[in-house]
Design a protein around this motif. Structure first.
Motif, PDB file in Angstrom:
ATOM      1  N   LEU A   1       0.908  -1.105   0.513  1.00  0.00           N
ATOM      2  CA  LEU A   1      -0.252   0.276   0.065  1.00  0.00           C
ATOM      3  C   LEU A   1       0.976   1.563  -0.554  1.00  0.00           C
ATOM      4  CD1 LEU A   1      -2.866   0.717   0.181  1.00  0.00           C
ATOM      5  CD2 LEU A   1      -2.795   1.145   2.479  1.00  0.00           C
ATOM      6  N   LEU A   2       0.674   1.987  -1.063  1.00  0.00           N
ATOM      7  CA  LEU A   2       1.690   3.568  -1.295  1.00  0.00           C
ATOM      8  C   LEU A   2       0.412   4.599  -0.658  1.00  0.00           C
ATOM      9  CD1 LEU A   2       2.594   2.771  -4.260  1.00  0.00           C
ATOM     10  CD2 LEU A   2       3.615   2.084  -2.933  1.00  0.00           C
ATOM     11  N   PRO A   3       1.476   5.833  -0.166  1.00  0.00           N
ATOM     12  CA  PRO A   3       0.115   6.691   0.503  1.00  0.00           C
ATOM     13  C   PRO A   3       0.157   7.562  -0.677  1.00  0.00           C
ATOM     14  CG  PRO A   3       3.226   6.787   0.521  1.00  0.00           C
ATOM     15  CD  PRO A   3       2.326   5.677   0.217  1.00  0.00           C
TER      16      PRO A   3
ATOM     17  N   ALA B   1       3.640  -8.925   6.189  1.00  0.00           N
ATOM     18  CA  ALA B   1       2.743  -7.545   6.727  1.00  0.00           C
ATOM     19  C   ALA B   1       3.172  -6.783   7.594  1.00  0.00           C
ATOM     20  CB  ALA B   1       1.622  -7.679   7.271  1.00  0.00           C
ATOM     21  N   GLY B   2       3.490  -5.211   7.067  1.00  0.00           N
ATOM     22  CA  GLY B   2       3.461  -4.128   8.418  1.00  0.00           C
ATOM     23  C   GLY B   2       5.023  -3.805   7.938  1.00  0.00           C
ATOM     24  N   ASP B   3       6.244  -4.502   7.203  1.00  0.00           N
ATOM     25  CA  ASP B   3       7.677  -3.971   6.564  1.00  0.00           C
ATOM     26  C   ASP B   3       7.339  -2.759   5.788  1.00  0.00           C
ATOM     27  OD1 ASP B   3       8.686  -5.610   8.281  1.00  0.00           O
ATOM     28  OD2 ASP B   3       9.099  -7.391   6.260  1.00  0.00           O
TER      29      ASP B   3
ATOM     30  N   ARG C   1       9.383   6.551 -10.785  1.00  0.00           N
ATOM     31  CA  ARG C   1      10.018   7.195  -9.502  1.00  0.00           C
ATOM     32  C   ARG C   1       9.983   5.601  -8.429  1.00  0.00           C
ATOM     33  NH1 ARG C   1       4.842   9.300  -9.864  1.00  0.00           N
ATOM     34  NH2 ARG C   1       3.574   8.588  -7.567  1.00  0.00           N
ATOM     35  N   ARG C   2      11.050   6.559  -7.290  1.00  0.00           N
ATOM     36  CA  ARG C   2      10.794   5.171  -5.877  1.00  0.00           C
ATOM     37  C   ARG C   2       9.497   5.637  -5.508  1.00  0.00           C
ATOM     38  NH1 ARG C   2      16.963   2.408  -4.947  1.00  0.00           N
ATOM     39  NH2 ARG C   2      16.375   1.695  -6.578  1.00  0.00           N
ATOM     40  N   GLU C   3       9.138   4.949  -4.497  1.00  0.00           N
ATOM     41  CA  GLU C   3       7.733   5.115  -3.346  1.00  0.00           C
ATOM     42  C   GLU C   3       8.319   4.125  -1.963  1.00  0.00           C
ATOM     43  OE1 GLU C   3       5.989   7.604  -4.000  1.00  0.00           O
ATOM     44  OE2 GLU C   3       5.959   8.622  -5.341  1.00  0.00           O
ATOM     45  N   THR C   4       7.579   5.147  -0.842  1.00  0.00           N
ATOM     46  CA  THR C   4       7.450   4.051   0.497  1.00  0.00           C
ATOM     47  C   THR C   4       6.459   4.078   0.551  1.00  0.00           C
ATOM     48  OG1 THR C   4       9.824   5.018   1.071  1.00  0.00           O
ATOM     49  CG2 THR C   4       8.504   4.443   2.558  1.00  0.00           C
ATOM     50  N   GLY C   5       6.308   2.830   0.820  1.00  0.00           N
ATOM     51  CA  GLY C   5       5.358   2.183   1.026  1.00  0.00           C
ATOM     52  C   GLY C   5       5.015   0.874   2.484  1.00  0.00           C
ATOM     53  N   VAL C   6       3.738   0.094   2.147  1.00  0.00           N
ATOM     54  CA  VAL C   6       4.368  -0.622   3.684  1.00  0.00           C
ATOM     55  C   VAL C   6       3.363  -1.943   2.493  1.00  0.00           C
ATOM     56  CG1 VAL C   6       2.892  -1.236   5.630  1.00  0.00           C
ATOM     57  CG2 VAL C   6       3.799   0.974   5.355  1.00  0.00           C
ATOM     58  N   VAL C   7       4.033  -3.077   3.552  1.00  0.00           N
ATOM     59  CA  VAL C   7       3.255  -3.962   2.811  1.00  0.00           C
ATOM     60  C   VAL C   7       2.306  -4.962   3.676  1.00  0.00           C
ATOM     61  CG1 VAL C   7       3.847  -6.973   2.628  1.00  0.00           C
ATOM     62  CG2 VAL C   7       5.547  -5.410   2.995  1.00  0.00           C
TER      63      VAL C   7
ATOM     64  N   LEU D   1      13.049   0.240   9.804  1.00  0.00           N
ATOM     65  CA  LEU D   1      12.412   1.013  11.093  1.00  0.00           C
ATOM     66  C   LEU D   1      11.233   0.011  11.077  1.00  0.00           C
ATOM     67  CD1 LEU D   1      11.051   3.569   8.018  1.00  0.00           C
ATOM     68  CD2 LEU D   1      12.487   3.944  10.026  1.00  0.00           C
ATOM     69  N   PRO D   2      10.630   0.064  12.028  1.00  0.00           N
ATOM     70  CA  PRO D   2       9.944  -0.808  12.909  1.00  0.00           C
ATOM     71  C   PRO D   2       9.131  -0.965  11.848  1.00  0.00           C
ATOM     72  CG  PRO D   2      10.082   1.264  14.302  1.00  0.00           C
ATOM     73  CD  PRO D   2      10.873   1.585  13.269  1.00  0.00           C
ATOM     74  N   PRO D   3       8.729  -2.412  12.090  1.00  0.00           N
ATOM     75  CA  PRO D   3       7.038  -2.600  11.121  1.00  0.00           C
ATOM     76  C   PRO D   3       5.772  -1.342  11.534  1.00  0.00           C
ATOM     77  CG  PRO D   3       7.334  -4.558  12.483  1.00  0.00           C
ATOM     78  CD  PRO D   3       8.438  -3.569  12.327  1.00  0.00           C
TER      79      PRO D   3
END
Length: 748
Positions: free
Chosen positions: A23-25, A44-46, A55-61, A95-97
């Motif tokens: 999931l991307l913001p 999940a949560g990573d 481009r590159r994006e930061t997201g969450v599993v 980073l913490p999940p």
């Protein structure tokens, strides 16, 4: 209890692909599938980085949203992407999940508000954590120092501090030694200091639950014991803590925080105004010995980063903040307090539109811990939940320490009007003079910023209006500007009318707080006057200084907007005068009466909180209004019962559900066209009603024309499935925005 550790992900068979949803913001309807590189087992949560386009994006599993209730879950809209087309996750960040309960909460908020889940995730992720944390560096002294080092008293102070062998950052060294950062840099350039990497920063002290417990009696002790037990029970409960102003509600819920800390868990306190945090922080430190972590828009990016990490790793055990703090990644959250729960500022009106009070209850329920809603004047929604048994109800009927509630007096302006061109009745002026003569403090309250709410031409009648909104420009005489309080448009105050060109014809109509200050200085030339509004207080630090000045009795007369109504303790304040008690009662706002009585009750509650008795004077042209009579009699409960009876027959909230569609476009024709199409496809049925389309009260806002429809249903009918079907029937077209507001608070 904290989330159970995530089970180890299965090891893919040789040649198999581990498909992971990320999931991307960003405003997409759900997560995108990626593949994990063979060397990277993801759970999940990573928090990861992934390619998106170029481009590159930061997201969450992420994981499935199957845990959502049926009326909130959206139907699947697309088939899975073929494995051969999957792009690989770039990296997992150190980073913490995100905890499972927070991920469930993000899904729930998105489904309830009909928002893209990525935009809800953005409130947790995007602005606060981007990339990894850069290791901090510090300084140690080089021994022996270079022979060429030129010693000065300032340099000697820095080197003396480093004799204990503890590395310190440039900022910490300069602050402790009382020198500039340039002195530290000069020592480094001279070869007298060497750099070292500092360990993880831990800026949050550990609150001591036994540091300075209060002495509670009667109903206070009973309420504190009940809240502490709910924390120790370790399961979901919702409690309304209702108490008259000055009854010690803060001290009582601080005991619940102490119980939470004793259980080894974290606590979150939501405040409606960041300005309140200054006095609140002082009270917290007296109780627990340290400051809590703080979270709001005024703190810097570094402080936000540290608090984000502190909630994730548990080092920030208590956080006090604005509504967005609800989305912090607490690893072991065990209690949420919503102070002044009735305040409308807990509703976010743009972006993801949500009510932090209601979502706090949701987060507590999903994770299984207690939530406490605190107010002297609870919202009707919360009172009805308490009456129905959904919330426990604890009541504090008297003030702490034997202080009495202030006497309330209605001043009928039809009988004792102000002098021409003025706004304070002679009787109120006499009351203030007598109060100041007794060396006591007085307050004037008017919930209107600026000098005057309207400026018009005496010659042609032209009114100064915002070019981007259907709103009058407010005169700010001290800065000689006209300003729109909706879009922040500002223009100089002209010398001549823009319409008829007559010079000196513009005149101010009605009072703002600047005009009342001007009048007060005329009546009380020797009084030390302090103005408290968002225009005069630049932030929490300035607010804290203003509050300290009042406490030190360096102020005689306080003049303020609604910022003075919210939770302050001014022990020497004995008189509160409300300049325009009728303000806010006009219009078609569903909650106008409720909001007015809450605001005036709260501001009146600032008076008489110590030994000297308090007095509240309400200037009104309609003293017979039910709100004025309820304030006069001190009967908030009866007024709210009457308010409930008026809303119940038409299933208005809280006895029904309400959602607003606001269609906006750059020109009126497009807005009208799309609004009409929504009107023609409006849902209907037993217990369902659609009102509109009609121009919104603010028909133009920031240059966009706005039309509104209201969906109203009986309480047993969920609005989300109806809205999904309705929205799918109309394609708005390019440049048209459709905003959905579930449970609207504002009707502008």
């Amino acid at each position: 209890m904290p989330d159970d550790p995530a089970p180890a992900p299965p090891v893919p068979e040789a040649g198999a692909i581990q498909r992971v949803p990320v999931l991307l913001p960003l405003p997409f309807p759900g997560p995108f599938d990626y593949k994990a590189p063979p060397s990277l087992a993801l759970a999940a949560g990573d928090i990861v980085t992934v390619p998106l386009g170029n481009r590159r994006e930061t997201g969450v599993v992420w994981e499935s949203t199957a845990t959502l209730p049926p009326d909130l879950a959206a139907p699947e809209t697309s088939a899975p992407v073929a494995a051969s087309r999957l792009r690989a996750v770039t990296a997992r960040l150190d980073l913490p999940p995100l905890p499972a309960e927070l991920r469930r909460f993000v899904d729930w908020v998105a489904a309830y508000t009909l928002s893209p889940p990525g935009m809800v995730l953005a409130m947790t992720l995007r602005l606060h954590m981007h990339g990894t944390t850069t290791p901090a560096t510090g300084w140690l002294a080089v021994t022996p120092p270079p022979e060429t080092l030129r010693m000065t008293p300032a340099r000697q102070k820095v080197l003396a501090l480093l004799e204990d062998g503890t590395a310190r950052s440039t900022t910490d060294l300069a602050s402790a030694a009382g020198v500039s950062a340039g002195v530290v840099k000069g020592l480094a350039d001279a070869g007298a200091l060497r750099t070292v990497q500092l360990g993880p920063e831990r800026p949050f002290g550990r609150p001591d639950a036994s540091h300075s417990p209060p002495t509670l009696h009667g109903a206070q002790e009973t309420a504190a014991r009940a809240l502490c037990q709910s924390v120790r029970d370790g399961c979901f409960s919702a409690t309304l803590l209702e108490g008259v102003t000055g009854s010690g509600k803060t001290e009582i819920y601080q005991e619940a925080i102490a119980a939470c800390l004793a259980e080894g868990r974290q606590a979150l306190v939501l405040l409606p105004e960041i300005a309140l945090s200054a006095q609140w922080m002082g009270r917290f430190k007296r109780r627990f010995g340290v400051q809590p972590a703080i979270w709001h828009s005024e703190i810097g990016q570094r402080a936000r980063r540290l608090t984000w990490l502190g909630t994730a790793d548990g080092s920030a055990s208590v956080v006090v903040g604005a509504r967005s703090a609800l989305f912090l990644p607490f690893c072991n959250l065990g209690l949420i307090i919503v102070d002044e729960e009735h305040e409308s500022v807990f509703k976010q009106e743009e972006g993801v539109i949500y009510n932090a009070r209601d979502m706090a209850v949701v987060r507590a329920r999903l994770a299984g811990f207690p939530v406490v809603l605190v107010s002297a004047t609870p919202s009707l929604e919360t009172l009805v939940n308490a009456q129905a048994g959904r919330y426990r109800h604890l009541v504090l009927p008297t003030r702490h320490g034997g202080a009495a509630m202030p006497e309330t007096h209605l001043l009928d302006l039809r009988d004792t009007p102000p002098a021409r061109g003025q706004f304070l009745s002679p009787l109120l002026v006499e009351d203030i003079a007598a109060t100041l003569g007794r060396q006591e403090q007085a307050m004037l309250f008017l919930n209107r910023r600026g000098y005057a709410p309207l400026t018009l031409c005496r010659t042609c009648g032209h009114r100064m209006e915002c070019p981007h909104c259907t709103a009058w420009l407010v005169e700010h005489r001290a800065r000689r500007v006209l300003s729109c309080h909706y879009c922040d448009h500002t223009e100089p105050l002209p010398d001549a009318c823009p319409s008829c060109k007559t010079e000196g014809s513009l005149t101010a109509i009605g009072p703002g707080i600047e005009r009342i200050t001007e009048e007060a200085r005329m009546h009380f030339p020797d009084a030390r006057i302090l103005v408290m509004s968002s225009d005069t207080l630049g932030g929490p630090a300035a607010t804290a200084e203003a509050v300290e000045k009042i406490a030190r009795r360096e102020v005689d007369l306080i003049i303020g907007t609604q910022i003075v109504a919210k939770g302050w303790h001014f022990p020497h304040l004995t008189l509160v005068g409300v300049v325009d008690a009728d303000l806010g009662l006009g219009g078609a706002d569903l909650r106008a009466g409720e909001r007015t009585i809450q605001l005036l009750h709260q501001v009146g509650g600032r008076a008489g909180r110590a030994e000297a008795p308090g007095r509240v004077v309400l200037q009104s042209y309609t003293p017979e209004h039910p709100v004025m009579q309820a304030l006069l009699e001190g009967d908030f409960q009866s007024f709210m019962e009457q308010e409930a009876e008026q809303r119940r027959p038409g299933f208005w909230p809280p006895y029904g559900r309400l959602a607003a569609l606001v269609i906006s476009a750059e020109n009126a024709r497009d807005a009208d066209d799309v609004a009409a199409r929504f009107g023609r496809t409006a849902p209907y049925g037993e217990g369902i009603q659609v009102l509109g389309p009609a121009p919104a009260p603010l028909a133009v806002l920031r240059g966009r024309h706005r039309r509104r429809l209201l969906l109203r249903t009986q309480r047993t009918i969920a609005v989300q499935p109806i809205l999904r079907r309705w929205l799918a029937m109309v394609a708005p077209g390019r440049g048209i925005r459709v905003d959905v507001d579930i449970d609207p608070i504002s009707f502008l």
